[in-house]
Design a protein around this motif. Structure first.
Motif, PDB file in Angstrom:
ATOM      1  N   VAL A 299      17.960  16.091  83.864  1.00 25.47           N
ATOM      2  CA  VAL A 299      18.753  15.004  84.448  1.00 25.47           C
ATOM      3  C   VAL A 299      18.225  13.650  83.985  1.00 25.47           C
ATOM      4  N   GLY A 300      19.126  12.851  83.438  1.00 21.39           N
ATOM      5  CA  GLY A 300      18.754  11.514  82.989  1.00 21.39           C
ATOM      6  C   GLY A 300      18.155  11.461  81.594  1.00 21.39           C
ATOM      7  N   ASN A 301      18.164  12.574  80.881  1.00 20.56           N
ATOM      8  CA  ASN A 301      17.644  12.588  79.519  1.00 20.56           C
ATOM      9  C   ASN A 301      18.568  11.748  78.636  1.00 20.56           C
ATOM     10  N   PRO A 302      18.049  10.705  77.981  1.00 16.63           N
ATOM     11  CA  PRO A 302      18.903   9.853  77.149  1.00 16.63           C
ATOM     12  C   PRO A 302      19.647  10.603  76.037  1.00 16.63           C
ATOM     13  N   ALA A 303      19.105  11.714  75.578  1.00 14.43           N
ATOM     14  CA  ALA A 303      19.757  12.475  74.513  1.00 14.43           C
ATOM     15  C   ALA A 303      21.024  13.176  74.998  1.00 14.43           C
ATOM     16  N   THR A 304      21.140  13.391  76.315  1.00 12.83           N
ATOM     17  CA  THR A 304      22.306  14.113  76.832  1.00 12.83           C
ATOM     18  C   THR A 304      23.065  13.333  77.899  1.00 12.83           C
ATOM     19  N   THR A 305      22.710  12.088  78.138  1.00 11.98           N
ATOM     20  CA  THR A 305      23.403  11.252  79.126  1.00 11.98           C
ATOM     21  C   THR A 305      24.335  10.304  78.379  1.00 11.98           C
ATOM     22  N   TYR A 306      25.642  10.548  78.494  1.00 10.52           N
ATOM     23  CA  TYR A 306      26.608   9.753  77.743  1.00 10.52           C
ATOM     24  C   TYR A 306      27.437   8.839  78.635  1.00 10.52           C
ATOM     25  N   GLU A 307      27.633   9.221  79.854  1.00  6.86           N
ATOM     26  CA  GLU A 307      28.483   8.458  80.771  1.00  6.86           C
ATOM     27  C   GLU A 307      27.722   8.142  82.043  1.00  6.86           C
ATOM     28  N   PRO A 308      28.055   7.134  82.767  1.00  2.00           N
ATOM     29  CA  PRO A 308      28.970   6.083  82.355  1.00  2.00           C
ATOM     30  C   PRO A 308      28.344   5.184  81.279  1.00  2.00           C
ATOM     31  N   TRP A 309      29.164   4.500  80.522  1.00  2.00           N
ATOM     32  CA  TRP A 309      28.715   3.725  79.361  1.00  2.00           C
ATOM     33  C   TRP A 309      27.660   2.686  79.715  1.00  2.00           C
ATOM     34  N   TRP A 310      27.767   2.097  80.913  1.00  2.00           N
ATOM     35  CA  TRP A 310      26.860   0.998  81.278  1.00  2.00           C
ATOM     36  C   TRP A 310      25.424   1.450  81.503  1.00  2.00           C
ATOM     37  N   THR A 311      25.178   2.757  81.551  1.00  2.00           N
ATOM     38  CA  THR A 311      23.799   3.222  81.758  1.00  2.00           C
ATOM     39  C   THR A 311      22.970   3.198  80.483  1.00  2.00           C
ATOM     40  N   ASN A 312      23.625   2.903  79.331  1.00  3.19           N
ATOM     41  CA  ASN A 312      22.908   2.903  78.045  1.00  3.19           C
ATOM     42  C   ASN A 312      22.261   4.266  77.812  1.00  3.19           C
ATOM     43  N   HIS A 313      23.041   5.324  78.030  1.00  8.39           N
ATOM     44  CA  HIS A 313      22.566   6.717  77.877  1.00  8.39           C
ATOM     45  C   HIS A 313      21.413   7.029  78.833  1.00  8.39           C
ATOM     46  N   GLY A 314      21.437   6.445  80.028  1.00  6.02           N
ATOM     47  CA  GLY A 314      20.395   6.710  81.013  1.00  6.02           C
ATOM     48  C   GLY A 314      19.131   5.892  80.806  1.00  6.02           C
ATOM     49  N   ARG A 315      19.097   5.079  79.779  1.00  2.00           N
ATOM     50  CA  ARG A 315      17.921   4.264  79.487  1.00  2.00           C
ATOM     51  C   ARG A 315      17.902   2.962  80.282  1.00  2.00           C
ATOM     52  N   GLY A 316      19.071   2.515  80.715  1.00  2.00           N
ATOM     53  CA  GLY A 316      19.120   1.205  81.331  1.00  2.00           C
ATOM     54  C   GLY A 316      18.905   0.135  80.270  1.00  2.00           C
ATOM     55  N   ARG A 317      18.534  -1.057  80.720  1.00  2.00           N
ATOM     56  CA  ARG A 317      18.420  -2.181  79.789  1.00  2.00           C
ATOM     57  C   ARG A 317      17.058  -2.858  79.810  1.00  2.00           C
ATOM     58  N   TYR A 318      16.098  -2.313  80.562  1.00  2.00           N
ATOM     59  CA  TYR A 318      14.845  -3.072  80.671  1.00  2.00           C
ATOM     60  C   TYR A 318      13.563  -2.252  80.541  1.00  2.00           C
ATOM     61  N   VAL A 319      13.571  -0.970  80.828  1.00  2.00           N
ATOM     62  CA  VAL A 319      12.329  -0.199  80.906  1.00  2.00           C
ATOM     63  C   VAL A 319      11.606  -0.147  79.558  1.00  2.00           C
ATOM     64  N   GLU A 320      12.335   0.150  78.492  1.00  2.00           N
ATOM     65  CA  GLU A 320      11.693   0.225  77.181  1.00  2.00           C
ATOM     66  C   GLU A 320      11.067  -1.120  76.796  1.00  2.00           C
ATOM     67  N   ASP A 321      11.778  -2.228  77.082  1.00  2.00           N
ATOM     68  CA  ASP A 321      11.222  -3.559  76.787  1.00  2.00           C
ATOM     69  C   ASP A 321       9.990  -3.833  77.623  1.00  2.00           C
ATOM     70  N   LEU A 322      10.041  -3.463  78.889  1.00  2.00           N
ATOM     71  CA  LEU A 322       8.902  -3.667  79.779  1.00  2.00           C
ATOM     72  C   LEU A 322       7.658  -2.975  79.223  1.00  2.00           C
ATOM     73  N   VAL A 323       7.794  -1.746  78.813  1.00  2.00           N
ATOM     74  CA  VAL A 323       6.667  -0.977  78.280  1.00  2.00           C
ATOM     75  C   VAL A 323       6.219  -1.537  76.928  1.00  2.00           C
ATOM     76  N   ARG A 324       7.173  -1.865  76.078  1.00  2.00           N
ATOM     77  CA  ARG A 324       6.855  -2.349  74.738  1.00  2.00           C
ATOM     78  C   ARG A 324       6.136  -3.702  74.771  1.00  2.00           C
ATOM     79  N   HIS A 325       6.473  -4.559  75.705  1.00  2.00           N
ATOM     80  CA  HIS A 325       5.920  -5.915  75.727  1.00  2.00           C
ATOM     81  C   HIS A 325       4.686  -6.081  76.609  1.00  2.00           C
ATOM     82  N   TRP A 326       4.302  -5.051  77.341  1.00  2.00           N
ATOM     83  CA  TRP A 326       3.088  -5.129  78.152  1.00  2.00           C
ATOM     84  C   TRP A 326       1.909  -4.720  77.282  1.00  2.00           C
TER      85      TRP A 326
END
Length: 137
Positions: free
Chosen positions: A84-111
């Motif tokens: 559940v929530g795996n970005p490789a298999t989460t396609y809908e709804p479109w606004w979820t960015n494939h379950g990634r959201g819009r901030y977590v990867e940036d948060l981890v990358r920039h810390w």
């Protein structure tokens, strides 16, 4: 970030707290973690653990970044082990960015250090962490 305040050990007025979060799509989870740390800063809560409940690999690392910011990098973090929530298999709804959201990867990358935990595989299972936390409370 900084160092977390020291609170009296075993004070019955300090509530034990576990948060189960899907840190990924919505920012409400960041708010919940920040409130938990604010309560711990005031010695109103003792954070026992955080568990991440989706398959987003960066989720536990995002929790770790927030914990490190508040000076609590030692709080146990557990990761969900399922599809559940795996970005490789989460396609809908479109606004979820494939379950990634819009901030977590940036948060981890920039810390600095990218959080103590690099991915869900680098942390124990949520079940193991919950059992340990509930056994200790």
């Amino acid at each position: 970030g900084g160092e977390a305040p020291r609170c009296p050990e075993n004070d019955p007025a300090v509530a034990p707290l576990i948060i189960d979060t899907d840190l990924s799509i919505d920012a409400d989870d960041v708010g919940a973690l920040c409130v938990a740390h604010a309560l711990a800063d005031r010695c109103e809560a003792r954070i026992l653990a955080f568990v991440h409940d989706t398959a987003l690999p960066e989720g536990p690392a995002g929790i770790s970044v927030i914990n490190e910011f508040y000076g609590r990098g030692d709080i146990p973090i557990g990761a969900y082990r399922g599809p559940v929530g795996n970005p490789a298999t989460t396609y809908e709804p479109w606004w979820t960015n494939h379950g990634r959201g819009r901030y977590v990867e940036d948060l981890v990358r920039h810390w600095p250090e990218g959080g103590a935990t690099a991915s869900g595989r680098a942390v124990p299972s949520a079940l193991k962490v919950l059992r340990a936390a509930l056994g200790d409370s």
